[in-house]
Design a protein around this motif. Structure first.
Motif, mmCIF file in Angstrom:
data_model
loop_
_atom_site.group_PDB
_atom_site.id
_atom_site.type_symbol
_atom_site.label_atom_id
_atom_site.label_comp_id
_atom_site.label_asym_id
_atom_site.label_seq_id
_atom_site.Cartn_x
_atom_site.Cartn_y
_atom_site.Cartn_z
ATOM 1 N N GLY A 271 0.621 -1.047 0.023
ATOM 2 C CA GLY A 271 0.016 -0.137 -0.430
ATOM 3 C C GLY A 271 0.584 0.998 0.071
ATOM 4 N N ALA A 272 0.278 2.299 0.475
ATOM 5 C CA ALA A 272 0.472 3.875 0.123
ATOM 6 C C ALA A 272 1.577 3.955 1.384
ATOM 7 C CB ALA A 272 -0.656 4.531 -0.181
ATOM 8 N N GLU A 273 2.261 4.652 1.976
ATOM 9 C CA GLU A 273 2.677 5.237 3.405
ATOM 10 C C GLU A 273 1.509 5.993 3.653
ATOM 11 O OE1 GLU A 273 5.857 4.496 4.582
ATOM 12 O OE2 GLU A 273 5.922 3.603 2.596
ATOM 13 N N PRO A 274 1.595 5.705 5.072
ATOM 14 C CA PRO A 274 0.639 6.074 5.699
ATOM 15 C C PRO A 274 0.546 7.544 5.734
ATOM 16 C CG PRO A 274 2.408 4.883 7.151
ATOM 17 C CD PRO A 274 2.400 4.176 5.346
ATOM 18 N N ALA A 275 0.014 8.411 6.446
ATOM 19 C CA ALA A 275 0.308 9.665 6.617
ATOM 20 C C ALA A 275 0.219 9.363 8.220
ATOM 21 C CB ALA A 275 -1.434 10.135 6.463
ATOM 22 N N PRO A 276 0.520 11.419 8.186
ATOM 23 C CA PRO A 276 1.531 10.931 10.363
ATOM 24 C C PRO A 276 -0.365 10.527 10.886
ATOM 25 C CG PRO A 276 1.673 12.777 9.156
ATOM 26 C CD PRO A 276 1.216 12.226 7.964
ATOM 27 N N ALA A 277 0.615 9.850 12.317
ATOM 28 C CA ALA A 277 -0.473 9.145 12.837
ATOM 29 C C ALA A 277 -0.802 10.334 14.029
ATOM 30 C CB ALA A 277 0.182 7.709 13.328
ATOM 31 N N ARG A 278 -2.854 9.456 14.143
ATOM 32 C CA ARG A 278 -2.988 9.319 15.451
ATOM 33 C C ARG A 278 -3.452 8.842 16.661
ATOM 34 N NH1 ARG A 278 -7.059 10.978 12.022
ATOM 35 N NH2 ARG A 278 -8.998 9.887 12.107
ATOM 36 N N GLN A 279 -3.602 9.646 17.742
ATOM 37 C CA GLN A 279 -4.340 8.632 18.586
ATOM 38 C C GLN A 279 -5.335 7.819 18.276
ATOM 39 O OE1 GLN A 279 -2.528 7.890 21.138
ATOM 40 N NE2 GLN A 279 -0.483 8.507 19.830
ATOM 41 N N PRO A 280 -5.346 6.482 18.593
ATOM 42 C CA PRO A 280 -6.836 5.857 18.284
ATOM 43 C C PRO A 280 -7.509 6.178 19.190
ATOM 44 C CG PRO A 280 -4.754 4.071 18.972
ATOM 45 C CD PRO A 280 -4.616 5.349 18.774
ATOM 46 N N TYR A 281 -8.948 6.242 19.540
ATOM 47 C CA TYR A 281 -10.252 6.106 20.413
ATOM 48 C C TYR A 281 -10.496 5.455 20.686
ATOM 49 C CZ TYR A 281 -12.745 3.889 16.929
ATOM 50 O OH TYR A 281 -13.360 2.838 16.444
ATOM 51 N N PRO A 282 -10.659 5.602 22.503
ATOM 52 C CA PRO A 282 -10.275 4.359 22.899
ATOM 53 C C PRO A 282 -12.156 2.889 22.967
ATOM 54 C CG PRO A 282 -10.888 6.864 24.216
ATOM 55 C CD PRO A 282 -10.771 7.209 22.672
ATOM 56 N N ASP A 283 -11.183 1.961 23.171
ATOM 57 C CA ASP A 283 -12.264 1.054 22.886
ATOM 58 C C ASP A 283 -13.826 1.555 22.811
ATOM 59 O OD1 ASP A 283 -10.316 -0.381 21.340
ATOM 60 O OD2 ASP A 283 -9.821 -1.362 23.249
ATOM 61 N N ASP A 284 -14.036 1.946 23.974
ATOM 62 C CA ASP A 284 -14.753 2.674 25.359
ATOM 63 C C ASP A 284 -15.668 3.674 24.795
ATOM 64 O OD1 ASP A 284 -13.804 4.030 26.670
ATOM 65 O OD2 ASP A 284 -14.221 3.066 28.481
ATOM 66 N N ALA A 285 -15.388 4.315 24.098
ATOM 67 C CA ALA A 285 -15.899 5.523 23.355
ATOM 68 C C ALA A 285 -16.039 5.741 22.320
ATOM 69 C CB ALA A 285 -14.901 6.825 23.138
ATOM 70 N N ALA A 286 -17.606 6.239 21.648
ATOM 71 C CA ALA A 286 -17.846 6.369 20.180
ATOM 72 C C ALA A 286 -17.269 6.666 19.199
ATOM 73 C CB ALA A 286 -19.090 7.357 20.667
ATOM 74 N N PRO A 287 -16.912 5.779 17.814
ATOM 75 C CA PRO A 287 -16.494 6.122 16.927
ATOM 76 C C PRO A 287 -17.044 7.300 16.959
ATOM 77 C CG PRO A 287 -17.309 4.326 16.827
ATOM 78 C CD PRO A 287 -17.969 5.196 18.127
ATOM 79 N N PRO A 288 -15.421 7.927 15.902
ATOM 80 C CA PRO A 288 -15.649 9.566 15.435
ATOM 81 C C PRO A 288 -16.429 9.660 14.379
ATOM 82 C CG PRO A 288 -13.448 8.337 15.181
ATOM 83 C CD PRO A 288 -14.097 7.564 16.106
ATOM 84 N N LEU A 289 -17.323 10.516 13.745
ATOM 85 C CA LEU A 289 -17.682 11.337 13.282
ATOM 86 C C LEU A 289 -17.093 12.173 12.878
ATOM 87 C CD1 LEU A 289 -20.662 11.263 11.753
ATOM 88 C CD2 LEU A 289 -21.523 12.509 12.908
ATOM 89 N N PHE A 290 -16.948 12.145 11.249
ATOM 90 C CA PHE A 290 -16.216 13.421 10.473
ATOM 91 C C PHE A 290 -17.265 13.511 9.079
ATOM 92 C CE2 PHE A 290 -13.202 9.532 11.203
ATOM 93 C CZ PHE A 290 -12.129 10.320 11.423
ATOM 94 N N ALA A 291 -17.353 15.245 9.036
ATOM 95 C CA ALA A 291 -18.049 15.894 8.366
ATOM 96 C C ALA A 291 -17.446 15.883 6.632
ATOM 97 C CB ALA A 291 -17.525 17.895 8.642
ATOM 98 N N GLU A 292 -16.013 15.158 6.095
ATOM 99 C CA GLU A 292 -15.790 15.026 4.949
ATOM 100 C C GLU A 292 -15.906 13.997 4.435
ATOM 101 O OE1 GLU A 292 -11.409 14.212 2.875
ATOM 102 O OE2 GLU A 292 -11.797 14.074 4.628
ATOM 103 N N ASP A 293 -16.614 13.964 3.419
ATOM 104 C CA ASP A 293 -17.738 12.931 2.633
ATOM 105 C C ASP A 293 -16.149 11.933 2.097
ATOM 106 O OD1 ASP A 293 -19.507 12.158 -0.259
ATOM 107 O OD2 ASP A 293 -18.274 11.657 -0.844
ATOM 108 N N TYR A 294 -17.156 10.704 2.586
ATOM 109 C CA TYR A 294 -16.174 9.257 2.136
ATOM 110 C C TYR A 294 -15.537 9.237 0.962
ATOM 111 C CZ TYR A 294 -15.236 4.384 2.637
ATOM 112 O OH TYR A 294 -14.457 3.161 3.235
ATOM 113 N N ALA A 295 -16.260 9.798 -0.232
ATOM 114 C CA ALA A 295 -15.396 9.266 -1.618
ATOM 115 C C ALA A 295 -14.394 10.147 -1.799
ATOM 116 C CB ALA A 295 -16.734 9.522 -2.469
ATOM 117 N N ALA A 296 -14.231 11.626 -0.713
ATOM 118 C CA ALA A 296 -13.256 12.528 -0.954
ATOM 119 C C ALA A 296 -12.031 11.715 0.049
ATOM 120 C CB ALA A 296 -13.759 13.499 -0.901
ATOM 121 N N ALA A 297 -12.416 11.165 1.200
ATOM 122 C CA ALA A 297 -11.738 10.883 2.114
ATOM 123 C C ALA A 297 -11.085 9.526 1.084
ATOM 124 C CB ALA A 297 -12.536 10.386 3.435
#
Length: 302
Positions: free
Chosen positions: A23-49
């Motif tokens: 694959g491709a090289e990963p972009a800068p990492a960020r910390q994962p959300y905790p297992d007991d937290a709700a998954p994040p919600l992103f406003a960016e369109d999924y196709a664009a992402a």
């Protein structure tokens, strides 16, 4: 692997029983959300992402399930389709009579391999006049490519949809999408990624990849240090991006994924998307006939 995995990931109807192997090289990492937290919600369109992301596979190889010969079962014919330069196989229903146009259903199988018993899941749609296509995806059943766990396979789903649109007699304005289990999850991701579909129905999907791979860690091939690898496989993180009406269904005895499915529907509805959550009597496999009937009614009302 044991019976539990076979039942959960494949969920064949009408008595078919799969046998699984391991694959491709990963972009800068960020910390994962905790297992007991709700998954994040992103406003960016999924196709664009997706256009700005490529999965980073640490291991490359075949899908974890063995499958069987890709010779077409009764009522189907074997065709080829291309995805990311890969030559892949799909099963297509009988030709449409000359001069007719019909709606079409792209049905995505459960598990990570295609079995002849899966084709039976298309029969209720074919009986209602749908042209049916069921693809085998990259790295399944000895096909080329590397298994990625939902991400690159979504590109194969969209390529199969394009192949179905090109079939003579298909009404391209009535192209529907459905899938069960792994196929249900891919149904959600494809409905986020493309406007090709009139409507989609996902049976027993898991819209939270962190939860899914927490249960099936042996299927992980990507870099788990990058939380985007999970997020880009999670419909719940991009629930505002659905590009067609979506029905998410699961069995009344399936409680493990209900909260994630409900949260996905709530987020999508809040964003103005036509997304419904329904519960059908049964478990991961026995609910399939009821889910199929619900999907046909849903499609008919679009």
């Amino acid at each position: 692997m044991g019976l539990d995995r076979r039942m959960v990931l494949a969920g064949l109807a009408f008595g078919a029983a799969p046998r699984l192997a391991f694959g491709a090289e990963p972009a800068p990492a960020r910390q994962p959300y905790p297992d007991d937290a709700a998954p994040p919600l992103f406003a960016e369109d999924y196709a664009a992402a997706r256009r700005g992301f490529a999965t980073h596979l640490l291991r490359r190889g075949p899908a974890p399930d063995e499958g069987e010969s890709l010779d077409a079962p009764p009522g189907a014919r074997r065709i080829r389709y291309r995805s990311d330069g890969l030559d892949l196989t799909a099963w297509l229903s009988e030709p449409v009579p000359a001069g007719e146009t019909r709606p079409a259903i792209l049905f995505l199988h459960g598990g990570n391999a295609l079995w002849h018993g899966h084709w039976d899941l298309t029969k209720p749609y074919r009986d209602q006049g749908f042209v049916a296509l069921m693809p085998a995806l990259r790295a399944e059943n000895g096909q080329p490519g590397a298994f990625s766990g939902f991400y690159d396979e979504t590109a194969d789903v969209l390529a199969a949809a394009a192949a179905l649109r090109a079939v003579p007699g298909v009404d391209t304005s009535r192209l529907f999408l459905a899938g069960h289990s792994v196929g249900g999850t891919l149904t959600l991701l494809a409905a986020l990624a493309s406007p090709l579909f009139r409507a989609a129905a996902a049976f027993s999907p898991n819209p939270d990849a962190r939860a899914f791979f927490g249960r099936f860690a042996e299927d992980i091939r990507f870099d788990t240090a990058d939380p985007r690898e999970f997020e880009m496989r999670s419909a719940v993180c991009y629930a505002g991006s659905f590009k067609c009406p979506v029905l998410m269904l699961h069995g009344s005895k399936e409680l493990r994924t209900e909260n994630a499915i409900r949260l996905t529907a709530e987020r999508a509805t809040a964003a103005g998307r036509k997304v419904r959550h329904g519960i059908v009597a049964g478990d991961h496999t026995s609910a399939i006939p009821g889910e199929t009937a619900e999907s046909l009614a849903f499609f008919g009302g679009i």
